[in-house]
Design a protein around this motif. Structure first.
Motif, PDB file in Angstrom:
ATOM      1  N   ILE A 110       0.743  -1.231  -0.009  1.00 36.68           N
ATOM      2  CA  ILE A 110       0.040   0.076   0.155  1.00 36.68           C
ATOM      3  C   ILE A 110       0.953   1.407   0.014  1.00 36.68           C
ATOM      4  CG2 ILE A 110      -0.425   0.104   2.565  1.00 36.68           C
ATOM      5  CD1 ILE A 110      -3.225   0.614   1.541  1.00 36.68           C
ATOM      6  N   TYR A 111       2.017   1.266   0.787  1.00 41.08           N
ATOM      7  CA  TYR A 111       2.826   2.509   0.642  1.00 41.08           C
ATOM      8  C   TYR A 111       3.638   2.673  -0.491  1.00 41.08           C
ATOM      9  CZ  TYR A 111       1.059   2.962   5.188  1.00 41.08           C
ATOM     10  OH  TYR A 111      -0.129   2.827   6.449  1.00 41.08           O
ATOM     11  N   ASP A 112       3.828   1.528  -1.023  1.00 42.05           N
ATOM     12  CA  ASP A 112       4.536   1.630  -2.461  1.00 42.05           C
ATOM     13  C   ASP A 112       3.541   2.189  -3.450  1.00 42.05           C
ATOM     14  OD1 ASP A 112       5.451   1.110  -5.154  1.00 42.05           O
ATOM     15  OD2 ASP A 112       5.705  -1.059  -4.653  1.00 42.05           O
ATOM     16  N   THR A 113       2.315   2.032  -3.629  1.00 39.76           N
ATOM     17  CA  THR A 113       1.243   2.543  -4.358  1.00 39.76           C
ATOM     18  C   THR A 113       1.211   3.926  -3.976  1.00 39.76           C
ATOM     19  OG1 THR A 113       0.284   0.417  -4.308  1.00 39.76           O
ATOM     20  CG2 THR A 113      -1.120   2.389  -5.033  1.00 39.76           C
ATOM     21  N   LEU A 114       1.218   4.335  -2.584  1.00 37.38           N
ATOM     22  CA  LEU A 114       1.080   5.702  -2.233  1.00 37.38           C
ATOM     23  C   LEU A 114       2.267   6.572  -2.872  1.00 37.38           C
ATOM     24  CD1 LEU A 114      -0.596   7.844  -0.758  1.00 37.38           C
ATOM     25  CD2 LEU A 114       0.714   7.180   1.518  1.00 37.38           C
ATOM     26  N   LYS A 115       3.395   6.113  -2.772  1.00 37.09           N
ATOM     27  CA  LYS A 115       4.469   6.726  -3.184  1.00 37.09           C
ATOM     28  C   LYS A 115       4.465   6.977  -4.702  1.00 37.09           C
ATOM     29  CE  LYS A 115       7.780   4.209  -0.812  1.00 37.09           C
ATOM     30  NZ  LYS A 115       9.045   3.796  -0.558  1.00 37.09           N
ATOM     31  N   HIS A 116       4.114   5.905  -5.488  1.00 40.77           N
ATOM     32  CA  HIS A 116       3.756   5.963  -7.111  1.00 40.77           C
ATOM     33  C   HIS A 116       3.000   6.987  -7.428  1.00 40.77           C
ATOM     34  CE1 HIS A 116       3.482   3.881 -10.940  1.00 40.77           C
ATOM     35  NE2 HIS A 116       2.523   4.609 -11.030  1.00 40.77           N
ATOM     36  N   GLU A 117       1.865   7.004  -6.731  1.00 38.96           N
ATOM     37  CA  GLU A 117       0.701   7.944  -6.784  1.00 38.96           C
ATOM     38  C   GLU A 117       1.197   9.528  -6.607  1.00 38.96           C
ATOM     39  OE1 GLU A 117      -1.298   7.071  -9.114  1.00 38.96           O
ATOM     40  OE2 GLU A 117      -1.120   4.827  -8.583  1.00 38.96           O
ATOM     41  N   MET A 118       2.181   9.640  -5.518  1.00 39.66           N
ATOM     42  CA  MET A 118       2.704  10.996  -5.407  1.00 39.66           C
ATOM     43  C   MET A 118       3.523  11.352  -6.242  1.00 39.66           C
ATOM     44  SD  MET A 118       3.379  10.362  -1.121  1.00 39.66           S
ATOM     45  CE  MET A 118       3.861  12.104  -0.808  1.00 39.66           C
ATOM     46  N   LEU A 119       4.306  10.359  -7.095  1.00 37.18           N
ATOM     47  CA  LEU A 119       5.154  10.888  -7.895  1.00 37.18           C
ATOM     48  C   LEU A 119       4.343  11.393  -9.022  1.00 37.18           C
ATOM     49  CD1 LEU A 119       7.964   8.199  -8.360  1.00 37.18           C
ATOM     50  CD2 LEU A 119       8.366  10.346  -7.846  1.00 37.18           C
ATOM     51  N   HIS A 120       3.346  10.915  -9.407  1.00 36.44           N
ATOM     52  CA  HIS A 120       2.308  11.644 -10.627  1.00 36.44           C
ATOM     53  C   HIS A 120       2.072  13.186 -10.302  1.00 36.44           C
ATOM     54  CE1 HIS A 120       2.103   8.316 -13.092  1.00 36.44           C
ATOM     55  NE2 HIS A 120       1.466   7.501 -12.251  1.00 36.44           N
ATOM     56  N   PHE A 121       2.289  13.718  -8.990  1.00 35.00           N
ATOM     57  CA  PHE A 121       2.027  14.974  -9.012  1.00 35.00           C
ATOM     58  C   PHE A 121       3.058  15.800  -9.585  1.00 35.00           C
ATOM     59  CE2 PHE A 121      -0.107  14.873  -4.805  1.00 35.00           C
ATOM     60  CZ  PHE A 121      -0.917  16.003  -4.966  1.00 35.00           C
ATOM     61  N   LEU A 122       4.405  15.227  -9.932  1.00 35.33           N
ATOM     62  CA  LEU A 122       5.503  15.929 -10.655  1.00 35.33           C
ATOM     63  C   LEU A 122       5.508  15.329 -11.949  1.00 35.33           C
ATOM     64  CD1 LEU A 122       7.722  15.625  -7.481  1.00 35.33           C
ATOM     65  CD2 LEU A 122       6.643  17.603  -7.905  1.00 35.33           C
ATOM     66  N   PHE A 123       5.301  14.019 -12.204  1.00 38.10           N
ATOM     67  CA  PHE A 123       5.364  13.421 -13.455  1.00 38.10           C
ATOM     68  C   PHE A 123       4.262  12.779 -13.990  1.00 38.10           C
ATOM     69  CE2 PHE A 123       8.925  13.079 -10.755  1.00 38.10           C
ATOM     70  CZ  PHE A 123      10.033  14.092 -11.528  1.00 38.10           C
ATOM     71  N   PRO A 124       3.570  13.262 -14.882  1.00 37.79           N
ATOM     72  CA  PRO A 124       2.006  12.764 -15.308  1.00 37.79           C
ATOM     73  C   PRO A 124       2.241  11.537 -15.812  1.00 37.79           C
ATOM     74  CG  PRO A 124       2.366  14.768 -16.588  1.00 37.79           C
ATOM     75  CD  PRO A 124       3.529  14.490 -15.599  1.00 37.79           C
ATOM     76  N   THR A 125       3.354  11.043 -16.613  1.00 34.73           N
ATOM     77  CA  THR A 125       3.465   9.712 -17.227  1.00 34.73           C
ATOM     78  C   THR A 125       4.740   9.042 -16.706  1.00 34.73           C
ATOM     79  OG1 THR A 125       5.096  10.461 -18.894  1.00 34.73           O
ATOM     80  CG2 THR A 125       2.821  10.896 -19.622  1.00 34.73           C
ATOM     81  N   HIS A 126       4.615   7.592 -16.978  1.00 35.75           N
ATOM     82  CA  HIS A 126       5.729   6.821 -16.455  1.00 35.75           C
ATOM     83  C   HIS A 126       6.922   7.101 -17.326  1.00 35.75           C
ATOM     84  CE1 HIS A 126       2.025   4.637 -15.148  1.00 35.75           C
ATOM     85  NE2 HIS A 126       2.529   5.260 -14.085  1.00 35.75           N
ATOM     86  N   GLY A 127       7.387   8.102 -17.570  1.00 36.92           N
ATOM     87  CA  GLY A 127       8.869   8.310 -18.445  1.00 36.92           C
ATOM     88  C   GLY A 127       9.857   8.327 -17.958  1.00 36.92           C
ATOM     89  N   ALA A 128      10.945   8.705 -18.454  1.00 39.36           N
ATOM     90  CA  ALA A 128      12.465   8.490 -17.964  1.00 39.36           C
ATOM     91  C   ALA A 128      12.703   9.181 -16.505  1.00 39.36           C
ATOM     92  CB  ALA A 128      13.558   8.760 -18.815  1.00 39.36           C
ATOM     93  N   THR A 129      12.148  10.212 -16.379  1.00 41.35           N
ATOM     94  CA  THR A 129      12.517  10.956 -15.120  1.00 41.35           C
ATOM     95  C   THR A 129      11.548  10.435 -13.833  1.00 41.35           C
ATOM     96  OG1 THR A 129      10.967  12.411 -16.212  1.00 41.35           O
ATOM     97  CG2 THR A 129      13.156  13.406 -15.546  1.00 41.35           C
ATOM     98  N   PHE A 130      10.369   9.938 -14.390  1.00 38.31           N
ATOM     99  CA  PHE A 130       9.519   9.115 -13.276  1.00 38.31           C
ATOM    100  C   PHE A 130      10.209   7.898 -13.026  1.00 38.31           C
ATOM    101  CE2 PHE A 130       6.362   6.012 -11.707  1.00 38.31           C
ATOM    102  CZ  PHE A 130       5.388   6.966 -11.131  1.00 38.31           C
TER     103      PHE A 130
END
Ligand SMILES: [Zn+2]
Ligand SMILES: [Zn+2]
Length: 215
Positions: free
Chosen positions: A119-139
């Motif tokens: 669950i916290y892995d998922t939370l971190k993943h979704e938090m990253l989407h604040f900064l990066f909308p797609t799963h690109g290289a920076t993501f």
């Protein structure tokens, strides 16, 4: 007036009779032990025989997700993420989703009831989407830094059967999809971006009433 009073008195006696126990004895002088015994008995009577599913679930309450959001925000992002709304979704089959317009992180209940440890892995993943909308290289780079999964996770058991099946005309690779694809070519065959030679071909529509007419 007297009549009314008499009636009330009669009713009071009746009431008392209703609640009077047959073998009512004066209570024994309370000791620490009787107190523990009566407290325990009354506590047990408050426990429902069948626990609601909510109580059986190992998933943390939403308040805990908010707390972890703040913790991750300070720890990994220097506190620069704006406040978000976080809620459980009982409908979605995926692990999580993020809506930037609403600043809303949804955590999939069905998925995490199978994999509560993620669950916290998922939370971190979704938090990253604040900064990066797609799963690109920076993501991907940031995901590695904060120890979050890169891919949006699904559990096959939870997924609906795909509505559409596309196939590459060149290599035959199959692409099951929930949504119609407009301009998509085979990822394995195309060198860079869309390549008309490898445009995916729709081979199957989901049948019966649920198949909508092409939009
Ligand atoms: Zn994602
Ligand atoms: Zn191909």
């Amino acid at each position: 007036m007297k009549k009314v009073l008499r009636k009330l008195k009669a009713l009071a006696v009746l009431n008392y009779d209703l609640f009077k126990h047959q073998n009512m004895t004066p209570p024994a002088p309370a000791t620490l032990y009787t107190r523990i015994a009566t407290d325990a008995a009354s506590a047990m009577s408050r426990v429902p025989a069948v626990l609601p599913t909510e109580a059986l679930s190992l998933l943390p309450p939403e308040s805990e997700l908010y707390r972890m959001f703040d913790e991750f925000n300070w720890f990994y992002f220097g506190g620069k993420l704006p406040p978000a709304r976080i809620e459980y979704s009982t409908r979605m089959s995926s692990a999580g989703s993020f809506c930037s317009q609403e600043r809303l992180i949804r955590i999939g209940r069905k998925y995490h009831e199978l994999f509560p440890e993620e669950i916290y892995d998922t939370l971190k993943h979704e938090m990253l989407h604040f900064l990066f909308p797609t799963h690109g290289a920076t993501f991907r780079k940031e995901a590695a830094r904060i120890g979050a999964s890169v891919r949006a996770k699904h559990h096959p058991l939870l997924c609906k059967p795909p509505k559409y099946l596309y196939v590459c005309p060149e290599c035959g690779k199959e692409y099951p999809r929930q949504k119609r694809l407009r301009m998509a070519s085979c990822g394995a065959c195309s060198r860079s971006g869309f390549d008309a030679r490898f445009k995916l071909v729709l081979v199957r529509l989901r049948t019966a009433k649920s198949a909508k007419r092409p939009a």
